[in-house]
Design a protein around this motif. Structure first.
Motif, PDB file in Angstrom:
ATOM      1  N   SER A 294       0.836  -1.197   0.000  1.00  0.00           N
ATOM      2  CA  SER A 294       0.000   0.000   0.000  1.00  0.00           C
ATOM      3  C   SER A 294       0.874   1.253   0.000  1.00  0.00           C
ATOM      4  N   GLU A 295       0.248   2.381  -0.250  1.00  0.00           N
ATOM      5  CA  GLU A 295       0.966   3.654  -0.229  1.00  0.00           C
ATOM      6  C   GLU A 295       1.555   3.911   1.154  1.00  0.00           C
ATOM      7  N   ALA A 296       0.782   3.590   2.190  1.00  0.00           N
ATOM      8  CA  ALA A 296       1.250   3.815   3.559  1.00  0.00           C
ATOM      9  C   ALA A 296       2.457   2.940   3.877  1.00  0.00           C
ATOM     10  N   GLN A 297       2.437   1.688   3.436  1.00  0.00           N
ATOM     11  CA  GLN A 297       3.567   0.784   3.673  1.00  0.00           C
ATOM     12  C   GLN A 297       4.815   1.262   2.944  1.00  0.00           C
ATOM     13  N   MET A 298       4.616   1.787   1.728  1.00  0.00           N
ATOM     14  CA  MET A 298       5.748   2.302   0.958  1.00  0.00           C
ATOM     15  C   MET A 298       6.370   3.507   1.661  1.00  0.00           C
ATOM     16  N   ILE A 299       5.540   4.427   2.104  1.00  0.00           N
ATOM     17  CA  ILE A 299       6.040   5.628   2.780  1.00  0.00           C
ATOM     18  C   ILE A 299       6.723   5.257   4.092  1.00  0.00           C
ATOM     19  N   ALA A 300       6.170   4.279   4.798  1.00  0.00           N
ATOM     20  CA  ALA A 300       6.780   3.840   6.053  1.00  0.00           C
ATOM     21  C   ALA A 300       8.174   3.278   5.811  1.00  0.00           C
ATOM     22  N   ALA A 301       8.334   2.498   4.730  1.00  0.00           N
ATOM     23  CA  ALA A 301       9.649   1.939   4.404  1.00  0.00           C
ATOM     24  C   ALA A 301      10.629   3.057   4.053  1.00  0.00           C
ATOM     25  N   ALA A 302      10.178   4.044   3.285  1.00  0.00           N
ATOM     26  CA  ALA A 302      11.047   5.168   2.924  1.00  0.00           C
ATOM     27  C   ALA A 302      11.442   5.969   4.155  1.00  0.00           C
ATOM     28  N   THR A 303      10.516   6.108   5.071  1.00  0.00           N
ATOM     29  CA  THR A 303      10.809   6.851   6.301  1.00  0.00           C
ATOM     30  C   THR A 303      11.841   6.116   7.148  1.00  0.00           C
ATOM     31  N   ARG A 304      11.683   4.816   7.292  1.00  0.00           N
ATOM     32  CA  ARG A 304      12.636   4.013   8.070  1.00  0.00           C
ATOM     33  C   ARG A 304      14.026   4.045   7.438  1.00  0.00           C
ATOM     34  N   ALA A 305      14.078   4.175   6.106  1.00  0.00           N
ATOM     35  CA  ALA A 305      15.362   4.221   5.398  1.00  0.00           C
ATOM     36  C   ALA A 305      15.923   5.640   5.331  1.00  0.00           C
ATOM     37  N   GLU A 306      15.337   6.579   6.096  1.00  0.00           N
ATOM     38  CA  GLU A 306      15.795   7.970   6.098  1.00  0.00           C
ATOM     39  C   GLU A 306      15.745   8.595   4.705  1.00  0.00           C
ATOM     40  N   ALA A 307      14.728   8.201   3.908  1.00  0.00           N
ATOM     41  CA  ALA A 307      14.628   8.710   2.538  1.00  0.00           C
ATOM     42  C   ALA A 307      13.456   9.660   2.348  1.00  0.00           C
ATOM     43  N   GLN A 308      12.521   9.659   3.271  1.00  0.00           N
ATOM     44  CA  GLN A 308      11.296  10.449   3.104  1.00  0.00           C
ATOM     45  C   GLN A 308      11.589  11.932   2.945  1.00  0.00           C
ATOM     46  N   GLU A 309      12.539  12.432   3.705  1.00  0.00           N
ATOM     47  CA  GLU A 309      12.817  13.869   3.690  1.00  0.00           C
ATOM     48  C   GLU A 309      13.317  14.343   2.328  1.00  0.00           C
ATOM     49  N   PHE A 310      14.295  13.630   1.751  1.00  0.00           N
ATOM     50  CA  PHE A 310      14.818  14.098   0.461  1.00  0.00           C
ATOM     51  C   PHE A 310      13.856  13.786  -0.684  1.00  0.00           C
ATOM     52  N   ILE A 311      13.074  12.709  -0.565  1.00  0.00           N
ATOM     53  CA  ILE A 311      12.110  12.390  -1.622  1.00  0.00           C
ATOM     54  C   ILE A 311      11.097  13.517  -1.781  1.00  0.00           C
ATOM     55  N   ALA A 312      10.698  14.111  -0.673  1.00  0.00           N
ATOM     56  CA  ALA A 312       9.699  15.193  -0.708  1.00  0.00           C
ATOM     57  C   ALA A 312      10.199  16.402  -1.491  1.00  0.00           C
ATOM     58  N   THR A 313      11.505  16.555  -1.640  1.00  0.00           N
ATOM     59  CA  THR A 313      12.059  17.721  -2.332  1.00  0.00           C
ATOM     60  C   THR A 313      12.329  17.468  -3.809  1.00  0.00           C
ATOM     61  N   LEU A 314      12.145  16.233  -4.263  1.00  0.00           N
ATOM     62  CA  LEU A 314      12.499  15.884  -5.638  1.00  0.00           C
ATOM     63  C   LEU A 314      11.518  16.468  -6.648  1.00  0.00           C
ATOM     64  N   GLU A 315      12.043  16.870  -7.807  1.00  0.00           N
ATOM     65  CA  GLU A 315      11.216  17.295  -8.941  1.00  0.00           C
ATOM     66  C   GLU A 315      12.028  17.065 -10.211  1.00  0.00           C
ATOM     67  N   ASP A 316      11.433  16.374 -11.196  1.00  0.00           N
ATOM     68  CA  ASP A 316      12.154  16.114 -12.436  1.00  0.00           C
ATOM     69  C   ASP A 316      11.838  17.187 -13.479  1.00  0.00           C
ATOM     70  N   PRO A 317      12.522  17.193 -14.624  1.00  0.00           N
ATOM     71  CA  PRO A 317      12.308  18.246 -15.638  1.00  0.00           C
ATOM     72  C   PRO A 317      10.878  18.311 -16.174  1.00  0.00           C
ATOM     73  N   GLN A 318      10.126  17.242 -16.057  1.00  0.00           N
ATOM     74  CA  GLN A 318       8.732  17.242 -16.521  1.00  0.00           C
ATOM     75  C   GLN A 318       7.760  17.730 -15.453  1.00  0.00           C
ATOM     76  N   GLY A 319       8.275  18.152 -14.303  1.00  0.00           N
ATOM     77  CA  GLY A 319       7.428  18.695 -13.254  1.00  0.00           C
ATOM     78  C   GLY A 319       6.847  17.667 -12.293  1.00  0.00           C
ATOM     79  N   ARG A 320       7.237  16.419 -12.423  1.00  0.00           N
ATOM     80  CA  ARG A 320       6.755  15.388 -11.495  1.00  0.00           C
ATOM     81  C   ARG A 320       7.522  15.508 -10.189  1.00  0.00           C
TER      82      ARG A 320
END
Length: 609
Positions: A463-489
Motif C-alpha cells: 500500500s501507499e502507507a507501507q511504501m512511505i513507512a519503508a522510505a521513512t525508516r530508510a531515512e529517505a522520506q525527507e529528500f524524496i519530498a524535495t524531488l522534482e524532475d524536468p517534466q514537473g513530477r
C-alpha cells in the motif's frame, strides 16, 4: 473490422518457452505457428489478386481487338453489357479481393508478428544469468532484440506481398502468353530461369554481407550506449576523445561493411537491366513477327506488350525485395547469436518453491573457481543458524561476494551445495529463492522510473502507507519530498534517471534500502549496504537496519568493521577459505587476522567501540 483482423493472433500469448533454434528456418517456423491458418487465407487472397491483375492486362488486349473490329457508332450497343460487367468487376470485386489480402497481410501478420518475435526474445533474455549480461553490451542485446522482430516480420510480409504474388503473376502471364501462342511464353520461361539463377547467386552474397553489416551496426550501438550509460565516468576522467576513438573505430568498420553491401546493390542493378532488356526484346520481337504473319491480333500484341512492361517494372521490385529478404536473413542470423543461447541457469523440471520455516543456511563443502582452477571459494563449510546475524570479513578477492552470489544462485557452484532449511537451492525455483532473500548491494542501481516504482519493486502489492513507512525508516522520506524532475513530477512521482543518476549515491542507496525493507524477506544479505552514506545518515540507518534484522537470518559483508562488530558471529575469509570464526570479542582475543584488521581501522571506530 480492423480490430477483428488485428486480434486474430495474440502476439503475447503463452508459449513453451524453449530455447529458440539457432538456424534461420527453424527459428522462423517457431513464430509461424499462431499464424498458420491465416497464412492460408493470405495465400488464397494473394493468388486472387495476382490473377485479377494479369487478367485485367489480358482483357485490355481484348478491348483493343473489340475496338478494332467494331464501328464507333455501334460499339456500345454491341459490347456495352460486357464492358459494364467488366467495370462492375473492377469497381467492386477487385477492391474486395485486394482489401481482404491487405487485412490479412497488414492487420493480422505485420501488426502482430514483429511484436511476438520481440516479446519472446526479450522474455528469453530475461532468463539468462548475470554473467551472460556481464559479457555483452546492453545496447547490442537490445539492438538485436529490436532488429530481430522487424526482420522476421518484414521478410514474411515481403514473401507474401511480393515473392508469392510475383510468382503467381509470372506463371499466369506465361499461361496467357502461351494461350495466345506458345512461342511467346518460351522467351518468358527462359528469362525466368535466368532471373531466378541470378537472384540466387547475388542473394547468397548479400546474406553474408548483410550479417556482417548487422553485426557491425550492433557493435556501434553497443559502444554508443555504453558511453551514454557511463557518461559520468567519461566526464570525470576527461575521456571524451577516447570514447570518440573507441566508437570511431566501430563506425569505420560499419561504413566499410555497408560500402561492400552497396557494391552488391550496384552490381545487382547492372545485371537486372541486362536481364530486363532480354525480356523486352525476347517477348515483343516475336509478338511483332507473329502479328506480321497474321497469327495474333493487335490486341494480343498490346496484351503481350503490357505484360512485358509490367514484368520489367516488377522484376526490379522483386529483385529489391529478394535482396531485402536476404538482408533480413543476415540480421536474423546475427540476432540469433544472442537470442538462441540456452539459459546457463535453469530450474530443474517441476522444481518446487522454496519454503522458509526457520531460515537456516548451510554452505556445505562449497567450491567455485569460475572455471579457472583457482580464486573464488575452496571447500567452504558454514552453517548460519536461524535468526543468526553473521558478518563476513576478508580482503578483496577473499571470496565474500562469491559466497553471496552462489547463495542467490547467480551461478551454480562447481562443488558442494547450499541448503536453506534443508532444501538445496539448486533444486527450487530461482524466483522463489530470490523472493525469500532481501539484498542490499554496495552499488544499488535504480530503474529509470519513478521513486515510487523503484521502492514498490520490492513488493508491488504494498500500500501507499507501507511504501512511505519503508522510505521513512530508510531515512529517505525527507529528500524524496524535495524531488522534482524536468517534466514537473514531484516527490514519489519524480523520475530518477537511468540507473538512478539524478540522485546522489547516498540517495540511491537509501531508496534501495527502502525497497528491501518493504520486501521484508526472512533472509537478509547486506553487501556494504551503507558504504555510500555519510556518517550521520549511516548512523541513523544502522539503527534501522538492526531493527529490520530482528527475527531474520542475516549475512552482512563489510570492510568497515565497526558496522558488523555487533553481529552474533564474524567469519573471516582468506583466499577462498574460512580462517577464523567467532564473536567480535573472541576474534580480538585470538589476535589473528581479524584482530589485525581491526587494529588497522581508523581510531574513530575504536573510540566509538
Amino acid at each position: 473490422m480492423y480490430r477483428y483482423f488485428e486480434n486474430l493472433v495474440n502476439p503475447f500469448a503463452p508459449y513453451d518457452g524453449a530455447t529458440p533454434p539457432n538456424t534461420l528456418w527453424a527459428y522462423m517456423k517457431t513464430h509461424y505457428g499462431p499464424f498458420k491458418k491465416w497464412m492460408v487465407w493470405l495465400a488464397v487472397t494473394g493468388v486472387m489478386v495476382a490473377l485479377i491483375e494479369t487478367g485485367l492486362i489480358f482483357y485490355t488486349g481484348r478491348v483493343v481487338d473489340l475496338m478494332s473490329s467494331s464501328a464507333p457508332e455501334s460499339f456500345w450497343a454491341t459490347h456495352g453489357i460486357e464492358l459494364l460487367l467488366a467495370a462492375l468487376f473492377i469497381l467492386i470485386l477487385r477492391p474486395i479481393a485486394i482489401v481482404a489480402n491487405k487485412f490479412f497481410l497488414e492487420q493480422t501478420l505485420a501488426g502482430n508478428m514483429q511484436e511476438q518475435v520481440r516479446w519472446r526474445a526479450h522474455k528469453h533474455l530475461l532468463g539468462q544469468s548475470l554473467s551472460f549480461f556481464q559479457n555483452d553490451f546492453a545496447g547490442r542485446l537490445s539492438n538485436r532484440v529490436m532488429q530481430l522482430g522487424g526482420a522476421v516480420e518484414d521478410s514474411t510480409y515481403m514473401f507474401f506481398e511480393a515473392i508469392f504474388y510475383a510468382t503467381t503473376y509470372v506463371l499466369s502471364a506465361m499461361l496467357i502468353l502461351g494461350a495466345v501462342d506458345w512461342r511467346l511464353s518460351l522467351p518468358l520461361g527462359i528469362w525466368l530461369v535466368l532471373y531466378v539463377a541470378y537472384v540466387r547467386h547475388i542473394s547468397a552474397r548479400v546474406a553474408i554481407a548483410s550479417e556482417k553489416w548487422s553485426d557491425a551496426r550492433s557493435l556501434v550501438n553497443g559502444r554508443v550506449v555504453d558511453a551514454y550509460a557511463n557518461i559520468e565516468s567519461v566526464k570525470l576522467f576527461a575521456q571524451g576523445q577516447g570514447e570518440e576513438r573507441y566508437v570511431l573505430f566501430a563506425m569505420r568498420r560499419l561504413r566499410l561493411r555497408f560500402m561492400r553491401f552497396l557494391r552488391l546493390m550496384t552490381e545487382l542493378s547492372f545485371g537486372l537491366n541486362i536481364l530486363n532488356g532480354l525480356l523486352i526484346t525476347g517477348v515483343l520481337g516475336p509478338a511483332l513477327w507473329l502479328w506480321t504473319q497474321g497469327v495474333i491480333s493487335v490486341g494480343e500484341v498490346a496484351a503481350a506488350s503490357a505484360l512485358t512492361v509490367r514484368l520489367n517494372g516488377m522484376s526490379g521490385w522483386i529483385m529489391w525485395v529478394t535482396i531485402r529478404l536476404f538482408e533480413h536473413f543476415g540480421v536474423i542470423r546475427e540476432g540469433l547469436r544472442s537470442i538462441a543461447v540456452p539459459h546457463e541457469l535453469t530450474d530443474v523440471p517441476n522444481a518446487p518453491a522454496l519454503l522458509i520455516n526457520k531460515g537456516e543456511i548451510r554452505f556445505d563443502a562449497l567450491t567455485h573457481h569460475y572455471g579457472k582452477g583457482k580464486g573464488g571459494l575452496d571447500n567452504v563449510t558454514i552453517t548460519v543458524k536461524p535468526g543468526e546475524k553473521v558478518g563476513l570479513v576478508g580482503r578483496s578477492g577473499a571470496g565474500k561476494s562469491s559466497l553471496v552470489n552462489l547463495l542467490m544462485r547467480f551461478r551454480d557452484p562447481e562443488g558442494g551445495r547450499i541448503e536453506i532449511d534443508g532444501q538445496d537451492v539448486s533444486k527450487v525455483t530461482q524466483d522463489s529463492l530470490r523472493g525469500q532473500i532481501g539484498m542490499v548491494t554496495q552499488d544499488s542501481s535504480l530503474l529509470h522510473r519513478s521513486v515510487r516504482a523503484n521502492i514498490l519493486y520490492g513488493r508491488p502489492d504494498a500500500s501507499e502507507a507501507q511504501m512511505i513507512a519503508a522510505a521513512t525508516r530508510a531515512e529517505a522520506q525527507e529528500f524524496i519530498a524535495t524531488l522534482e524532475d524536468p517534466q514537473g513530477r514531484k516527490g514519489y512521482n519524480a523520475q530518477v534517471g537511468e540507473r538512478g543518476v539524478k540522485l546522489s549515491g547516498g540517495q540511491r542507496q537509501r531508496v534501495a534500502i527502502a525497497r528491501v525493507m518493504l520486501k521484508d524477506a526472512p533472509i537478509l544479505v547486506l553487501d556494504e549496504a551503507t558504504s555510500a552514506l555519510d556518517s550521520e545518515v549511516e548512523a541513523a540507518i544502522q539503527k534501522t537496519l538492526y531493527g529490520m534484522m530482528e527475527g531474520k537470518t542475516v549475512i552482512a559483508i563489510a570492510h568497515r568493521l565497526s558496522t558488523i562488530a555487533q553481529m552474533d558471529r564474524i567469519i573471516v575469509l582468506d583466499e577462498g577459505r574460512v580462517i577464523e570464526d567467532g564473536t567480535h570479542d573472541e576474534l580480538l582475543g585470538a589476535k589473528g587476522t581479524y584482530a589485525g584488521l581491526w587494529d588497522r581501522q581508523s581510531g574513530g571506530f575504536l573510540a566509538e567501540e
